[in-house]
Motif scaffolding. Structure first.
Motif, PDB file in Angstrom:
ATOM      1  N   ARG A   1       2.974   4.584  -1.047  1.00  0.00           N
ATOM      2  CA  ARG A   1       2.842   5.479  -2.060  1.00  0.00           C
ATOM      3  C   ARG A   1       3.839   6.730  -1.681  1.00  0.00           C
ATOM      4  NH1 ARG A   1       0.309   1.836  -3.390  1.00  0.00           N
ATOM      5  NH2 ARG A   1      -1.710   1.329  -4.061  1.00  0.00           N
TER       6      ARG A   1
ATOM      7  N   GLN B   1       0.718  -1.349  -0.079  1.00  0.00           N
ATOM      8  CA  GLN B   1      -0.084  -0.173   0.326  1.00  0.00           C
ATOM      9  C   GLN B   1       0.749   1.358  -0.163  1.00  0.00           C
ATOM     10  OE1 GLN B   1      -3.192  -0.279   3.213  1.00  0.00           O
ATOM     11  NE2 GLN B   1      -2.808  -2.481   2.703  1.00  0.00           N
TER      12      GLN B   1
ATOM     13  N   CYS C   1       9.010  -0.630  -6.032  1.00  0.00           N
ATOM     14  CA  CYS C   1       8.460   0.005  -7.453  1.00  0.00           C
ATOM     15  C   CYS C   1       9.233  -0.082  -8.463  1.00  0.00           C
ATOM     16  CB  CYS C   1       7.757   1.303  -6.920  1.00  0.00           C
ATOM     17  SG  CYS C   1       6.682   1.196  -5.674  1.00  0.00           S
TER      18      CYS C   1
ATOM     19  N   LYS D   1       1.735  -2.097  -8.559  1.00  0.00           N
ATOM     20  CA  LYS D   1       1.945  -1.458  -7.269  1.00  0.00           C
ATOM     21  C   LYS D   1       3.321  -1.983  -6.725  1.00  0.00           C
ATOM     22  CE  LYS D   1      -1.590  -3.960  -5.645  1.00  0.00           C
ATOM     23  NZ  LYS D   1      -2.922  -4.337  -6.630  1.00  0.00           N
TER      24      LYS D   1
END
Ligand code: SF4
Length: 228
Positions: A14, A12, A117, A42
């Motif tokens: 970011r 999750q 990422c 993600k």
């Protein structure tokens, strides 16, 4: 918190706006061969055997590889090399893996990465590496059986050393190269050895900078170290 709940937090994350935007961009412009794929897009969780004695540290997910399939190294060329070597030396149950929901499993081996990422052009920014570092530091707390650590390529090598120093490991200045083995005196569980390797990137494997015998030699060294 445990290793699994840490990975749920990672998924999750970011923290890096440039990478969040890039992952969206990648899934909007899929190459033809992958147009039917629903891209993961993600951050990627690390994966493997939580009781592993061997820890592999990659650089970053590939935009059309792990970022597409949802598992590190799965579905890309570097992964083909890595998984094949792991299989040959008894650290995986299959010689390759194409999807995250297949039966591929690591045994006595765990795979993580410097950042989670996919970055544009495979080049993370220094601040993105720093944003992601706490996840790796935390993983080191949970992986209590690690004896040998193998960073893939020079960037992962430099960043692994930095992370280990942050964990209180005293490491002198070490040089990078292929197939070097360093002894470590660490307060981290069983970790005593670091082995260096060129990254199995296409840039290295297609130019012959890294050959299969060279790459397999690394895992021979690992096996010898573990049995010793
Ligand atoms: S690279 Fe790491 S820190 Fe940055 S957004 Fe992805 S998971 Fe978060």
């Amino acid at each position: 918190m445990n290793l699994e709940s840490l990975q749920n937090i990672v998924i999750q994350c970011r923290k890096c706006p440039r990478l969040v935007a890039y992952l969206k961009e990648v899934s909007r412009h899929k190459p033809k061969r992958y147009r039917d794929w629903d891209y993961w897009s993600k951050p990627l969780p690390s994966f493997g055997d939580p009781d592993a004695r061997v820890l592999i540290v990659g650089l970053a997910p590939a935009a059309q590889g792990g970022n597409r399939t949802g598992r590190m190294f799965t579905g890309d060329r570097s992964g083909e090399w890595l998984f094949n070597a792991l299989y040959q030396f008894g650290f995986a149950n299959e010689p390759n893996s194409f999807r995250a929901d297949d039966d591929f499993k690591l045994d006595d081996c765990y795979i993580t990465a410097t950042i989670r990422c996919a970055p544009p052009k495979n080049k993370p920014l220094p601040e993105e590496i720093e944003n992601c570092r706490p996840y790796f530091l935390k993983e080191l707390d949970f992986l209590k059986s690690i004896e040998v650590i193998i960073p893939l390529g020079q960037i992962a090598f430099v960043q692994t050393l930095k992370s280990l120093r942050l964990k209180g490991v005293e490491i002198p200045s070490l040089s990078f190269g292929h197939g070097k083995m360093y002894s470590l005196r660490t307060p981290i569980s069983q970790l005593r050895t670091l082995i260096t390797t060129y990254h199995p990137s296409q840039q290295n494997t297609q130019t012959g900078r890294l050959t299969k015998p060279m790459f397999h030699k690394i895992f021979k060294m690992v096996r010898k170290k573990l049995s010793g």
